[in-house]
Design an enzyme around this catalytic site. Structure first.
Site, PDB file in Angstrom:
ATOM      1  N   LEU C 232       6.113  -4.465   2.932  1.00 43.17           N
ATOM      2  CA  LEU C 232       6.094  -3.975   4.312  1.00 43.17           C
ATOM      3  C   LEU C 232       7.499  -3.609   4.833  1.00 43.17           C
ATOM      4  O   LEU C 232       8.389  -4.454   4.856  1.00 43.17           O
ATOM      5  CB  LEU C 232       5.474  -5.048   5.228  1.00 43.17           C
ATOM      6  N   ASP C 233       7.655  -2.357   5.257  1.00 49.96           N
ATOM      7  CA  ASP C 233       8.892  -1.880   5.901  1.00 49.96           C
ATOM      8  C   ASP C 233      10.113  -1.998   4.999  1.00 49.96           C
ATOM      9  O   ASP C 233      11.254  -2.062   5.475  1.00 49.96           O
ATOM     10  CB  ASP C 233       9.153  -2.629   7.225  1.00 49.96           C
TER      11      ASP C 233
END
Lengths: 289, 289, 289, 289
Positions: C232-233
């Site tokens: 994530l990210d």
């Protein structure tokens, strides 16, 4: 505005918000012959919030002494509204101690701006854990003290620094000082130690942020000036800025480019602190810039 | 700050500076039950200068009607200090007429922000000298009027536009309107017509600024929002911004890149105008942003 | 440069650096009648580094078909230098699928730029886990598909989305799509899913970055476009930008201001991807902008 | 990229565009043992335009002397394509003469960056029409010459300056030099005199641009580095930047803020000139930054 430094005073206020505060403050000043020339006010919420205000006023026609004005303000206005407040006079320059290690760009920039009159402070001394910058500092007519710091003597070194600063410095600037100050040291200067961190905090906390930035492949680098608290790089942020980079810049180029950001961000933060433009609110700052 | 739009009022003041103004204003408001939640003040000179102030206050506990408050303020405070002043209530949204030609980016951006509630205005109508944008405008539920303009019929066209705007619009935005308004038209809306010029004024006044910019070889392009006066591109500047370009961008690319600047600069200027944040001082603006 | 879209081809190359690469590539093209009009090259290290190059050439005088050119390039040049390489033709617009939730600003901005010809892509469809934006999308003549997603049916929903995208989209843009894609989904579009995250990554990873930013008291907010990976990210950053805020902006204002950053950062990233200007190198991007 | 200054050479080319140029250049270099490590190319138009290229190559394995390489390049490639071309070697630092009046900020910044190794130049001397900065300059180990200039002796003063610079300086930087150089002087250093003008040109040409900016009420101030030509402030622009100001900043504050812009814009322009990154094309610059 045309500055009249000798006659300018500043009043900073924090208190619970409620009706009538601005009226009470400005009426008090008016009755004592002060002329308000700048006023900036902010409330977190119209009902039940916190109230913050910065105000500049001119003192040539004060009807009381400065000391009496302060005393009266506290008695008449401060207590009534449960204020944290502070009145300062621009002519009383704050005294700024500087701590530095080997990187000289932030230090030189501060000394330079100070020499030109951009920063209205006195600089009683610069302390470094390295001897290298003595000549550069003394050339500006500023006292330089070398206080070596190593793991074994850390406590003694800090004690030595504190004894040098005691009674000499109103606030301290870490102009790329690469040692971590102990919680005890920090507690002596609450919200009065300004650090320049070479990243856009909270990204890249800790050591070598340009290397961290390079490895993450960011497209902007940053710099952050903040008040030092006992938690590393976690104190209230005063000012930040960023600059564009690309895949072409490796770590050494990021360091070069970053210097310009660091110098400017730190200079703004120091100026705002010296001009009493900052109120700390929890772990944030209100900056009346 | 947490906005309470329904209950927020704004007071804008210009007057000769002298001691006691802030005190008189805020005491007046306090005595009528208004709570000041934001105040920004500025004087050009501590002695003999001009005084400017913007103030937001909350109205739920007013002890008089809004009309009476205005009347009383004028009588008690305004006259005493020779003020130009204006009180407005956020809930009374200003009415914004828009003039546009064929380029739709500035118009679309305004309609979009308005639809989202970013711009607190009513939009009674959009007038264009071309029919092209009718559908795009009407889709937002906004009235569109096509008023053809050519050299021969210029006076009649302006008269037609004025009759459409009369009583409908409090201020006018030229969202890339490519015709020059006559001095007579402009005089009907003094400091109430906002234009977006696609250069960093005063550079590149007049026609096709991106072409002018390209030919001069600038490294930044700009956009300027300003109030329209009878002199082309010479009115008080409200807001400006610039963006980086290089030798690689020819005129079409400058136009593309410039659109983003134009949209943002115009949106800020319109918002500040709608929120009563701008005082015109000679040919300059004081923006309490 | 004056664009000649119909006749422009692009060549992207990554390989181990060694002498003679540029010479071999450009001589090959020259001998086949291609005229190089833009070339940008970069090596990580003059000895033993990685070599990256982007090149635009004109095709009107090619002496072979496009297919033959590709085949020959691979045989003659690509293999010799162990290249990862890709030739694309500007006239073959890449097909961009869009995933969105409820926030429409990033989506509308993409559709708008596309409609004006700023983004040279086809948009086969927009998929949303909410039905709200159907009308806004279809108004642009673009297909809209509502695919509800909840925890229980996540796998089926993704399967449905993949079947809609299969053979239709060359790359995918998450224009504020608020669901996390599974590793399996991401693996189907390696370095071909672009997300816009509303913070300056790596600061404020995860949910509600504007709230995180507000609580940390930063003085700049940011936006980051990056390729999606299974973490994530954490994927390769394509583009970032920041904008100034102050203590006066609470979370809703940060969201407003942030929209402008998000729109612009995402638009640049999408344009660069569509124009084959990006090479992914480990977890970073080389952007020949 | 990791810099290898001692072994880096640069080639700058301008010529009419036609197929085969990049191939011819890079093949020539390859055959002589040069390894291309950076290449940036640009054409104004795919058919009938101008071709510009900057190329860095590594020299450790050259099969001929540097002089022979240049000779051969001209004979084999330069003539064939009617090139203006220049090969330089990073190890041969260009010699930068500096002219200054009384404002020292631009000068000090250059000396400082030079001392840190950010600017790869030699500084044979600083000439000033005032004696004030002698000590500051000599402290860096740089020669200082005071050449008074007044209206009556202008020609003699320029002759004296030229005789000091002759054979000593490859290019000249006007680091806030407040006298206008004669056309004759300028003609001696075509596109080799860099000036820093304290505005965003073409706005505010001539004297006291900060005062002009203040009077126009701009919301951004700027700085421009450009090559000096015989027309005042009209030469090819190398670099520009802007910074935000408000109604609160009077002329002295604009001067303060402007210094930071001037220092940075000038430093970038000087670095690009010193690294042979600039080609002058008519009255514009191509900057391969």
């Amino acid at each position: 505005m045309i500055s009249q430094f000798e006659t300018t005073a500043r009043l900073l206020i924090t208190c619970p918000d409620r009706p009538g505060i601005v009226s009470a403050v400005t009426t008090f000043l008016y009755h004592h012959g002060a002329n308000v020339t700048e006023l900036d006010q902010y409330s977190t919420d119209p009902t039940g919030g916190r109230f913050f205000m910065r105000l500049e006023f001119q003192t040539p026609h004060l009807d009381v002494s400065r000391a009496t004005l302060k005393q009266a303000f506290g008695d008449v206005v401060g207590q009534r509204f449960e204020m944290d407040w502070r009145i300062s006079f621009a002519a009383d320059k704050p005294r700024m101690g500087i701590l530095v290690s080997k990187h000289d760009h932030a230090l030189m920039d501060l000394l330079w701006r100070w020499q030109r009159g951009e920063l209205r402070v006195d600089i009683p001394l610069v302390i470094s854990n390295h001897p290298d910058l003595r000549e550069a500092v003394e050339r500006f007519g500023v006292r330089f003290e070398h206080v070596p710091v190593d793991a074994a003597t850390h406590a003694e070194s800090e004690a030595r620094m504190l004894s040098l600063l005691e009674g000499q410095a109103d606030f301290i600037v870490l102009a790329r000082y690469m040692r971590i100050l102990s919680a005890g040291f920090v507690a002596r200067y609450p919200h009065r130690i300004i650090n320049i961190h070479h990243s856009f905090l909270p990204a890249f906390i800790g050591a070598d942020p340009y290397k961290q930035a390079y490895e993450r492949g960011v497209k902007l680098i940053g710099a952050t000036a903040h008040y030092v608290t006992s938690e590393l790089d976690q104190g209230p942020i005063i000012e930040q800025d960023t600059g564009r980079v690309s895949h072409r810049q490796a770590v050494p180029e990021l360091r070069h480019l970053g210097r310009d950001l660091e110098r400017q961000v730190l200079a703004r933060a120091v100026r705002w602190h010296a001009e009493d433009r900052i109120i700390v609110d929890g772990n944030k700052t209100i900056v009346f810039a």
